[in-house]
Enzyme design. Structure first.
Site, short mmCIF file in Angstrom:
data_model
loop_
_atom_site.label_atom_id
_atom_site.label_comp_id
_atom_site.label_asym_id
_atom_site.label_seq_id
_atom_site.Cartn_x
_atom_site.Cartn_y
_atom_site.Cartn_z
N GLU A 22 -5.90 -10.77 -1.66
CA GLU A 22 -6.76 -10.57 -0.48
C GLU A 22 -8.24 -10.53 -0.87
O GLU A 22 -9.02 -9.73 -0.33
CB GLU A 22 -6.39 -9.26 0.24
CG GLU A 22 -4.92 -9.17 0.63
CD GLU A 22 -4.55 -7.92 1.43
OE1 GLU A 22 -5.48 -7.21 1.90
OE2 GLU A 22 -3.35 -7.65 1.58
N ASP A 69 -11.99 -10.52 -1.22
CA ASP A 69 -13.27 -10.70 -0.54
C ASP A 69 -14.28 -9.76 -1.20
O ASP A 69 -13.90 -8.81 -1.88
CB ASP A 69 -13.21 -10.51 0.99
CG ASP A 69 -12.60 -9.22 1.47
OD1 ASP A 69 -12.58 -8.23 0.70
OD2 ASP A 69 -12.15 -9.18 2.64
N ASN A 114 2.37 -4.97 -3.21
CA ASN A 114 0.97 -5.35 -3.03
C ASN A 114 0.14 -4.08 -2.79
O ASN A 114 0.58 -3.18 -2.07
CB ASN A 114 0.90 -6.26 -1.79
CG ASN A 114 -0.42 -6.94 -1.58
OD1 ASN A 114 -0.95 -7.58 -2.49
ND2 ASN A 114 -0.96 -6.84 -0.36
N GLU A 140 0.81 -1.23 0.00
CA GLU A 140 0.00 0.00 0.00
C GLU A 140 0.85 1.27 0.00
O GLU A 140 0.68 2.14 0.86
CB GLU A 140 -0.98 -0.04 1.19
CG GLU A 140 -1.89 -1.26 1.12
CD GLU A 140 -2.80 -1.44 2.32
OE1 GLU A 140 -2.73 -0.64 3.27
OE2 GLU A 140 -3.60 -2.40 2.30
N HIS A 200 -10.25 -6.28 -2.68
CA HIS A 200 -11.36 -6.12 -1.71
C HIS A 200 -12.49 -5.44 -2.47
O HIS A 200 -12.49 -4.22 -2.65
CB HIS A 200 -10.91 -5.27 -0.52
CG HIS A 200 -9.84 -5.92 0.30
ND1 HIS A 200 -10.07 -7.05 1.05
CD2 HIS A 200 -8.52 -5.64 0.47
CE1 HIS A 200 -8.95 -7.42 1.67
NE2 HIS A 200 -8.00 -6.57 1.32
O1 G2I Z 1 -7.75 -4.18 6.08
C1 G2I Z 1 -7.83 -5.33 5.31
C2 G2I Z 1 -6.48 -5.68 4.73
C3 G2I Z 1 -6.03 -4.62 3.73
N1 G2I Z 1 -4.75 -4.97 3.15
C4 G2I Z 1 -3.67 -5.28 4.08
C5 G2I Z 1 -4.12 -6.31 5.12
O2 G2I Z 1 -3.10 -6.52 6.06
C6 G2I Z 1 -5.39 -5.86 5.81
O3 G2I Z 1 -5.73 -6.87 6.77
C7 G2I Z 1 -6.36 -6.39 7.95
C8 G2I Z 1 -6.72 -7.58 8.82
O4 G2I Z 1 -7.68 -8.36 8.15
C9 G2I Z 1 -7.29 -7.08 10.13
O5 G2I Z 1 -7.47 -8.18 11.04
O6 G2I Z 1 -5.45 -5.56 8.60
C10 G2I Z 1 -6.01 -4.96 9.77
C11 G2I Z 1 -5.00 -4.00 10.32
O7 G2I Z 1 -3.75 -4.62 10.49
C12 G2I Z 1 -6.36 -6.06 10.78
O8 G2I Z 1 -7.03 -5.49 11.88
C13 G2I Z 1 -6.35 -5.49 13.08
C14 G2I Z 1 -7.09 -4.58 14.02
O9 G2I Z 1 -7.12 -3.27 13.44
C15 G2I Z 1 -6.38 -4.51 15.30
O10 G2I Z 1 -7.11 -3.73 16.20
C16 G2I Z 1 -6.16 -5.91 15.86
O11 G2I Z 1 -5.38 -5.88 17.01
O12 G2I Z 1 -6.25 -6.79 13.64
C17 G2I Z 1 -5.46 -6.77 14.79
C18 G2I Z 1 -5.21 -8.20 15.25
O13 G2I Z 1 -6.42 -8.87 15.50
#
Ligand code: G2I
Length: 360
Positions: free
Chosen positions: A277, A279, A213, A172, A249
């Site tokens: 990714e 969805d 990515n 990103e 996404h």
């Molecule tokens: O946002 C969707 C994806 C966009 N591209 C990059 C990916 O890395 C991203 O993945 C998401 C995860 O699916 C989420 O699960 O990235 C978020 C931010 O890293 C993830 O959310 C985080 C929450 O914001 C945090 O509060 C939490 O502690 O997940 C963390 C672990 O559960």
């Protein structure tokens, strides 16, 4: 006896020939059988189709569900031949304080994958988000940041050398208008951090495919144009860039019509392309028409990648609607993944499967 020994002699003489002929017949049958009798009705898993095409079908995996939900793990292992750590390999998870690494969740996923014959995509080394506060608020100089970044890449990529087939090295890096996104890295180091990160990652694991990515780059637009220009420039400079990840996404009914042509222009540079990714979110509650449209969208998105030379595969951002980032981020949306919250395969599963099945 003479008769018996004559028979025996005759058998001895002909046996090698008979064995050779039989062997050739078996080999021919083995080679031609799949083409002669394609069985579209057979229950084949996603990974069965993907293996047949030499591509990956992956899922983002959360450490929580992996360690606590047996139904989740059994669907994951039956259907997917690749995994991505949804969060466990991000900087804040891996290096919460400087030089002190927490490998537990990442190691768990890597060993789970090995036990289930799954490849691992590494996600992600250089990102503006999910940085630990020691790094974000450390007030480091450019040269300190370079050292910190190199150490993090050396250590992380080195630890999993030979176990991760592709890394999202940079995640990103662009704004929607194609300018470089402001970040700790961009602001202090300039765009050169991207080439450096790729070179360091390549030195740490020369076999891993190294990716840039991003999201909203699936269509031909200002952001993907800028990414294309950067990719071309990096290749011309001999920087070890091997692939482009298209996060994908999407919202139901909105797979971009230019997606396949856009992925092809990157592939034409000699780069791998992957959907990393996928969805497809739906306004809740999802109607049956929307679930049907989502199925079509999963098929189209999958074919948009697999229809392009050098598509390495498709990863979905989760397995089941039980654990998806979507409802927490897009208020009022959900149902974005191929399985329901109770692990029933949705129409989306069939769409994904049909996208992978060359005979569908
Ligand atoms: O946002 C969707 C994806 C966009 N591209 C990059 C990916 O890395 C991203 O993945 C998401 C995860 O699916 C989420 O699960 O990235 C978020 C931010 O890293 C993830 O959310 C985080 C929450 O914001 C945090 O509060 C939490 O502690 O997940 C963390 C672990 O559960």
């Amino acid at each position: 006896m003479p008769h018996a020994s004559a028979t025996h002699r005759r058998h001895s003489l002909f046996r090698p020939l008979l064995l050779a002929v039989a062997g050739a017949l078996v080999a021919t049958a083995t080679l031609t059988l799949p083409h002669l009798t394609p069985d579209a009705s057979a229950a084949t898993t996603l990974r069965g189709y993907a293996d047949g095409r030499g591509v990956k079908i992956g899922a983002a995996v959360g450490d929580g569900p992996l360690t606590s939900d047996g139904s989740y793990a059994s669907v994951l292992d039956r259907e997917f031949n690749s995994v991505t750590a949804e969060n466990a390999m991000k900087w804040d998870a891996l290096e919460p304080s400087r030089g002190n690494y927490n490998w537990a969740a990442a190691d768990r996923l890597v060993s789970h994958a090995a036990a289930h014959h799954q490849g691992v995509r590494g996600h992600t080394l250089v990102w503006y988000s999910q940085l630990p506060s020691w790094l974000k608020n450390g007030g480091f100089s450019a040269s300190q940041l370079n050292t910190i970044l190199k150490n993090h890449i050396d250590t992380t990529v080195g630890r999993y050398k030979g176990k991760i087939y592709a890394w999202d090295v940079v995640n990103e890096a662009f704004n929607e208008d194609g300018s470089m996104r402001g970040s700790l890295w961009q602001d202090k180091l300039g765009t050169g951090y991207i080439a450096n990160a790729l070179r360091w990652a390549h030195a740490a694991d020369p076999a891993a495919k190294l990716y840039i990515n991003d999201y909203n780059t699936e269509a031909d637009n200002a952001k993907s144009d800028a990414l294309y220009a950067l990719a071309k420039q990096l290749l011309a400079q001999g920087v070890p860039l091997h692939g482009i990840g298209f996060q994908s996404h999407f919202t139901v009914g909105q797979v971009p019509s230019s997606m396949k042509a856009n992925l092809k222009r990157f592939s034409d540079l000699g780069l791998e392309v992957s959907v990393t990714e996928l969805d497809i979110r739906i306004p809740m509650p999802a109607s049956s028409a929307e679930l049907a449209q989502q199925s079509t969208d999963y098929k189209t998105a999958t074919e948009n990648c697999l229809g392009v030379p050098r598509c390495a595969g498709v990863t979905v951002w989760g397995v089941s609607d039980r654990y998806s980032w979507v409802p927490g981020t897009f208020s009022g949306y959900g149902a974005a993944l191929p399985y329901t919250e109770s692990y029933a395969a949705k129409p989306a599963y069939t769409g994904l499967s049909n996208g992978l099945n060359p005979n569908a």
